[in-house]
Scaffold this motif. Structure first.
Motif, PDB file in Angstrom:
ATOM      1  N   THR A   1       0.831  -1.204   0.000  1.00  0.00           N
ATOM      2  CA  THR A   1       0.000   0.000   0.000  1.00  0.00           C
ATOM      3  C   THR A   1       0.864   1.251   0.000  1.00  0.00           C
ATOM      4  O   THR A   1       1.840   1.349   0.742  1.00  0.00           O
ATOM      5  CB  THR A   1      -0.919   0.010   1.219  1.00  0.00           C
ATOM      6  OG1 THR A   1      -1.764  -1.131   1.161  1.00  0.00           O
ATOM      7  CG2 THR A   1      -1.793   1.262   1.242  1.00  0.00           C
ATOM      8  N   THR A   2       0.483   2.209  -0.828  1.00  0.00           N
ATOM      9  CA  THR A   2       1.144   3.514  -0.847  1.00  0.00           C
ATOM     10  C   THR A   2       0.100   4.594  -0.607  1.00  0.00           C
ATOM     11  O   THR A   2      -1.115   4.328  -0.641  1.00  0.00           O
ATOM     12  CB  THR A   2       1.815   3.772  -2.203  1.00  0.00           C
ATOM     13  OG1 THR A   2       0.792   3.889  -3.214  1.00  0.00           O
ATOM     14  CG2 THR A   2       2.757   2.635  -2.574  1.00  0.00           C
ATOM     15  N   ALA A   3       0.572   5.799  -0.381  1.00  0.00           N
ATOM     16  CA  ALA A   3      -0.355   6.913  -0.171  1.00  0.00           C
ATOM     17  C   ALA A   3      -1.274   7.090  -1.378  1.00  0.00           C
ATOM     18  O   ALA A   3      -2.438   7.492  -1.249  1.00  0.00           O
ATOM     19  CB  ALA A   3       0.426   8.200   0.091  1.00  0.00           C
ATOM     20  N   GLU A   4      -0.756   6.742  -2.557  1.00  0.00           N
ATOM     21  CA  GLU A   4      -1.534   6.929  -3.782  1.00  0.00           C
ATOM     22  C   GLU A   4      -2.525   5.793  -4.033  1.00  0.00           C
ATOM     23  O   GLU A   4      -3.494   5.968  -4.782  1.00  0.00           O
ATOM     24  CB  GLU A   4      -0.583   7.052  -4.980  1.00  0.00           C
ATOM     25  CG  GLU A   4       0.218   8.348  -5.026  1.00  0.00           C
ATOM     26  CD  GLU A   4       1.253   8.435  -3.907  1.00  0.00           C
ATOM     27  OE1 GLU A   4       1.455   9.557  -3.376  1.00  0.00           O
ATOM     28  OE2 GLU A   4       1.845   7.389  -3.570  1.00  0.00           O
ATOM     29  N   SER A   5      -2.293   4.627  -3.435  1.00  0.00           N
ATOM     30  CA  SER A   5      -3.168   3.483  -3.713  1.00  0.00           C
ATOM     31  C   SER A   5      -4.353   3.375  -2.749  1.00  0.00           C
ATOM     32  O   SER A   5      -5.259   2.579  -2.968  1.00  0.00           O
ATOM     33  CB  SER A   5      -2.370   2.181  -3.668  1.00  0.00           C
ATOM     34  OG  SER A   5      -1.867   1.933  -2.365  1.00  0.00           O
TER      35      SER A   5
END
Length: 313
Positions: A149-153
């Motif tokens: 998980t990333t901030a964008e996902s």
């Protein structure tokens, strides 16, 4: 659905002389693999049960070999330890013998329990079991944990508290805090823990085993705890998230000392769930929790994330 011909022949080669499969049952609740319980018998009587795990969904086939090899390694490691887990019987990670990549293992008695009733009794048992897992010292460490998980996902639920979610997303933009490594299950949650619960004495529940060892990892205890926190928050009530973290410490487990570090791992796992809420809802419903629709889980996840930011942010 019956066992496929090539797979059936493979399983039969790993049975004792005189044994045969007399019954197959589909096991529900898993999101990645097809699970079947096989009843094995001789001419005289039922002898035992085995569990067949096969990766049949094209979405997961790319990772099947790695996951099955890791599970086989974990089951071998766990044999003879205080952590009850299935025993490895046979492995075909590349589908050299079966129609699909498969693993055959022993069957553990008990069942996963996802009902609200009795969670006050089961949560401390889960906490003690997780402490025992984290205490294991394997001769060879499994691979370092991964977080995708990333901030964008992150997928923010409709109607969610935008301010709280923005703050939560900013938390995982930062580097991971330092940690002391532990042996992790990496998917420790009620659906992967089997219980024996006497119908007339629910407070006398006991754990009979832990299953689904396809992702053993080396990393912070906080990460395993956070994943169980998220599951309990969505299964039962958002308040169960932080309550489980407390139960883990009461059972003797050690978490990150600083609130900001605890928040990082708790938020990271909760936000990873945001990308798969529909899959979680389907798995819960397949396991009997038909009340847990995608909408219900989105509301609980929002309440949980908001509560984390208020309590630790």
């Amino acid at each position: 659905m019956t066992v496929r011909p090539k797979t059936l022949a493979w399983v039969n080669r790993h049975l004792d002389s005189g044994e045969r499969i007399v019954k197959t049952e589909t096991l529900h609740g898993g999101m990645t693999a097809e699970m079947r319980r096989l009843t094995i018998a001789t001419d005289d009587a039922v002898t035992r049960h085995l569990v067949l795990r096969s990766f049949v969904d094209s979405y997961y086939l790319e990772n099947a070999e790695e996951w099955l090899n890791r599970e086989a390694g974990a089951l071998t490691l766990l044999a003879g330890t205080s952590v009850l887990a299935p025993e490895l019987v046979a492995l075909d990670p590349t589908a050299a013998h079966c129609e699909y990549p498969s693993l055959l293992m022993t069957h553990l008695e008990g069942r996963s329990v996802l009902d609200d009733a009795g969670v006050e009794t089961r949560a401390p048992l889960l906490a003690r079991q997780l402490v025992a897992i984290h205490a294991l010292q394997p001769a060879e460490r499994p691979q370092e944990f991964k977080t995708l998980t990333t901030a964008e996902s992150v997928v923010i639920p409709k109607g969610a508290d935008a301010t709280a979610w923005a703050a939560a997303i900013n938390v995982i933009r930062k580097p991971a805090p330092p940690y002391e490594g532990r042996f992790l299950h990496r998917d420790f949650q009620p659906g992967n823990v089997l219980f024996d619960v006497p119908p007339s004495r629910p407070t006398h529940a006991r754990i009979t085993g832990v299953v689904d060892w396809s992702q053993p990892s080396w990393g912070p205890a906080d990460l395993d705890v956070a994943h169980c926190c998220t599951n309990l928050a969505l299964l039962h009530d958002p308040s169960w998230g932080l309550r489980f973290a407390e139960a883990y410490e009461e059972a003797g487990g050690a978490l990150a000392a600083a609130p900001s570090e605890r928040l990082y791992w708790l938020v990271r796992d909760a936000l990873s769930c945001s990308e798969e809420v529909e899959l979680w809802a389907q798995a819960y419903q397949d396991a009997g929790r038909t009340d847990l629709t995608t909408s219900v889980l989105e509301q609980r996840l929002d309440t949980y994330v908001t509560g984390l930011m208020k309590a630790l942010g």
